[in-house]
Design a protein around this motif. Structure first.
Motif, PDB file in Angstrom:
ATOM      1  N   ASP A 243       9.261  -2.948 -10.628  1.00 29.39           N
ATOM      2  CA  ASP A 243       7.932  -3.484 -10.359  1.00 29.39           C
ATOM      3  C   ASP A 243       7.886  -4.167  -8.997  1.00 29.39           C
ATOM      4  OD1 ASP A 243       9.666  -5.401 -11.510  1.00 29.39           O
ATOM      5  OD2 ASP A 243       8.009  -6.579 -12.337  1.00 29.39           O
ATOM      6  N   TRP A 244       8.944  -4.908  -8.668  1.00 31.72           N
ATOM      7  CA  TRP A 244       9.008  -5.563  -7.368  1.00 31.72           C
ATOM      8  C   TRP A 244       9.174  -4.541  -6.239  1.00 31.72           C
ATOM      9  CZ3 TRP A 244       7.354 -10.105  -6.102  1.00 31.72           C
ATOM     10  CH2 TRP A 244       7.222 -11.069  -7.094  1.00 31.72           C
ATOM     11  N   THR A 245       9.856  -3.462  -6.505  1.00 29.68           N
ATOM     12  CA  THR A 245       9.988  -2.393  -5.504  1.00 29.68           C
ATOM     13  C   THR A 245       8.613  -1.917  -5.079  1.00 29.68           C
ATOM     14  OG1 THR A 245      12.102  -1.642  -6.419  1.00 29.68           O
ATOM     15  CG2 THR A 245      10.861  -0.041  -5.094  1.00 29.68           C
ATOM     16  N   LEU A 246       7.764  -1.652  -6.052  1.00 30.79           N
ATOM     17  CA  LEU A 246       6.429  -1.131  -5.758  1.00 30.79           C
ATOM     18  C   LEU A 246       5.552  -2.190  -5.097  1.00 30.79           C
ATOM     19  CD1 LEU A 246       5.923   0.916  -9.033  1.00 30.79           C
ATOM     20  CD2 LEU A 246       6.520   1.785  -6.753  1.00 30.79           C
ATOM     21  N   PHE A 247       5.610  -3.411  -5.595  1.00 29.97           N
ATOM     22  CA  PHE A 247       4.813  -4.496  -5.016  1.00 29.97           C
ATOM     23  C   PHE A 247       5.178  -4.696  -3.541  1.00 29.97           C
ATOM     24  CE2 PHE A 247       4.420  -9.030  -3.948  1.00 29.97           C
ATOM     25  CZ  PHE A 247       3.056  -9.191  -4.090  1.00 29.97           C
TER      26      PHE A 247
ATOM     27  N   VAL B 238      -7.129  -8.855   4.113  1.00 32.96           N
ATOM     28  CA  VAL B 238      -7.277  -8.131   2.849  1.00 32.96           C
ATOM     29  C   VAL B 238      -5.987  -7.382   2.545  1.00 32.96           C
ATOM     30  CG1 VAL B 238      -9.783  -7.888   3.132  1.00 32.96           C
ATOM     31  CG2 VAL B 238      -8.266  -6.069   3.933  1.00 32.96           C
ATOM     32  N   HIS B 239      -5.865  -6.922   1.301  1.00 34.11           N
ATOM     33  CA  HIS B 239      -4.685  -6.168   0.874  1.00 34.11           C
ATOM     34  C   HIS B 239      -4.984  -4.689   0.646  1.00 34.11           C
ATOM     35  CE1 HIS B 239      -2.781 -10.034   0.434  1.00 34.11           C
ATOM     36  NE2 HIS B 239      -3.714 -10.420  -0.418  1.00 34.11           N
ATOM     37  N   ASN B 240      -6.238  -4.302   0.755  1.00 31.35           N
ATOM     38  CA  ASN B 240      -6.650  -2.919   0.491  1.00 31.35           C
ATOM     39  C   ASN B 240      -6.218  -2.026   1.655  1.00 31.35           C
ATOM     40  OD1 ASN B 240      -8.292  -0.492   0.542  1.00 31.35           O
ATOM     41  ND2 ASN B 240      -9.496  -1.434  -1.090  1.00 31.35           N
ATOM     42  N   LEU B 241      -5.260  -1.146   1.386  1.00 37.37           N
ATOM     43  CA  LEU B 241      -4.679  -0.314   2.435  1.00 37.37           C
ATOM     44  C   LEU B 241      -5.683   0.653   3.047  1.00 37.37           C
ATOM     45  CD1 LEU B 241      -1.253   0.450   0.712  1.00 37.37           C
ATOM     46  CD2 LEU B 241      -1.800  -1.370   2.340  1.00 37.37           C
ATOM     47  N   ILE B 242      -6.586   1.167   2.245  1.00 34.66           N
ATOM     48  CA  ILE B 242      -7.591   2.105   2.753  1.00 34.66           C
ATOM     49  C   ILE B 242      -8.543   1.375   3.698  1.00 34.66           C
ATOM     50  CG2 ILE B 242      -9.484   3.657   2.120  1.00 34.66           C
ATOM     51  CD1 ILE B 242      -7.864   4.186  -0.512  1.00 34.66           C
TER      52      ILE B 242
ATOM     53  N   LEU C 236      -2.729   6.253  -1.088  1.00 36.15           N
ATOM     54  CA  LEU C 236      -2.964   4.844  -0.778  1.00 36.15           C
ATOM     55  C   LEU C 236      -3.762   4.153  -1.879  1.00 36.15           C
ATOM     56  CD1 LEU C 236      -3.638   5.017   3.064  1.00 36.15           C
ATOM     57  CD2 LEU C 236      -1.617   4.088   1.912  1.00 36.15           C
ATOM     58  N   ALA C 237      -4.663   4.871  -2.516  1.00 36.19           N
ATOM     59  CA  ALA C 237      -5.413   4.294  -3.635  1.00 36.19           C
ATOM     60  C   ALA C 237      -4.458   3.929  -4.777  1.00 36.19           C
ATOM     61  CB  ALA C 237      -6.493   5.255  -4.111  1.00 36.19           C
ATOM     62  N   GLU C 238      -3.511   4.794  -5.063  1.00 31.89           N
ATOM     63  CA  GLU C 238      -2.522   4.481  -6.109  1.00 31.89           C
ATOM     64  C   GLU C 238      -1.629   3.320  -5.674  1.00 31.89           C
ATOM     65  OE1 GLU C 238      -0.338   4.739  -9.724  1.00 31.89           O
ATOM     66  OE2 GLU C 238      -2.325   5.443  -9.152  1.00 31.89           O
ATOM     67  N   ILE C 239      -1.187   3.335  -4.422  1.00 30.61           N
ATOM     68  CA  ILE C 239      -0.320   2.263  -3.920  1.00 30.61           C
ATOM     69  C   ILE C 239      -1.063   0.925  -3.934  1.00 30.61           C
ATOM     70  CG2 ILE C 239       0.974   1.439  -1.898  1.00 30.61           C
ATOM     71  CD1 ILE C 239       1.516   4.496  -1.311  1.00 30.61           C
ATOM     72  N   ASN C 240      -2.377   0.939  -3.731  1.00 34.13           N
ATOM     73  CA  ASN C 240      -3.166  -0.300  -3.820  1.00 34.13           C
ATOM     74  C   ASN C 240      -3.011  -0.968  -5.185  1.00 34.13           C
ATOM     75  OD1 ASN C 240      -4.352  -0.718  -1.296  1.00 34.13           O
ATOM     76  ND2 ASN C 240      -6.110   0.577  -1.765  1.00 34.13           N
ATOM     77  N   THR C 241      -2.788  -0.175  -6.223  1.00 34.02           N
ATOM     78  CA  THR C 241      -2.649  -0.753  -7.569  1.00 34.02           C
ATOM     79  C   THR C 241      -1.334  -1.518  -7.718  1.00 34.02           C
ATOM     80  OG1 THR C 241      -1.590   1.175  -8.624  1.00 34.02           O
ATOM     81  CG2 THR C 241      -4.017   1.146  -8.546  1.00 34.02           C
TER      82      THR C 241
ATOM     83  N   LYS D  90       9.646   8.053  -7.100  1.00 31.56           N
ATOM     84  CA  LYS D  90       8.627   8.938  -6.531  1.00 31.56           C
ATOM     85  C   LYS D  90       7.758   8.177  -5.532  1.00 31.56           C
ATOM     86  CE  LYS D  90       4.274  11.142  -7.687  1.00 31.56           C
ATOM     87  NZ  LYS D  90       3.270  11.398  -8.708  1.00 31.56           N
ATOM     88  N   TRP D  91       7.272   7.010  -5.940  1.00 27.97           N
ATOM     89  CA  TRP D  91       6.345   6.265  -5.092  1.00 27.97           C
ATOM     90  C   TRP D  91       7.035   5.569  -3.940  1.00 27.97           C
ATOM     91  CZ3 TRP D  91       1.553   7.320  -4.473  1.00 27.97           C
ATOM     92  CH2 TRP D  91       0.917   8.062  -5.465  1.00 27.97           C
TER      93      TRP D  91
END
Length: 142
Positions: free
Chosen positions: A45-49, A74-78, A96-101, A126-127
């Motif tokens: 979880d920390w890897t992805l965050f 902001v934190h929104n990558l898009i 990027l939408a998935e990574i935003n989550t 994968k991510w």
């Protein structure tokens, strides 16, 4: 904007554009390495965050490099890519939408628990690879 965000924005405003660019680039590289280290430690979880954070920082550096403006707090990558005037492909936007989550800093506990369950070794690997690919692409744009 929180007091922490205001303070960080104030400090970055005091930097020269070159100092701010170097700050974001160095911090982005450090965060990407930290994400990889967390994967090795099986903290998925920390890897992805932190992977999300590394992209956020890389894009914020790119905003300074390409537009000579301070990035939005902001934190929104898009949204940050829009500020950097990047033309994203459909796949990049979807990724990027998935990574935003993965930005879970202020989420509710039930969301954090579902995110923790989603962050399996396979999903995270994968991510993390996708994050590294996007990160490398961003680095070519400086």
């Amino acid at each position: 904007m929180s007091k922490h965000q205001q303070h960080r924005q104030y400090i970055i405003t005091l930097m020269t554009q070159t100092e701010a660019l170097n700050y974001w680039k160095t911090s982005a590289l450090d965060s990407l390495q930290t994400a990889k280290d967390n994967f090795t430690l099986k903290h998925y979880d920390w890897t992805l965050f932190i992977g999300h954070l590394s992209l956020e920082k890389a894009i914020k550096g790119l905003i300074i490099a390409k537009t000579d403006q301070n990035p939005l707090p902001v934190h929104n990558l898009i949204k940050l890519c829009e500020q950097a005037k990047l033309q994203l492909t459909k796949d990049q936007t979807t990724n990027l939408a998935e990574i935003n989550t993965f930005n879970i800093e202020a989420r509710y506990d039930d969301y954090k628990l579902s995110f923790f369950k989603k962050a399996t070794p396979e999903y995270t690997q994968k991510w993390l690879l996708i994050i590294e690919e996007i990160f490398s692409w961003i680095q070519t744009l400086y």
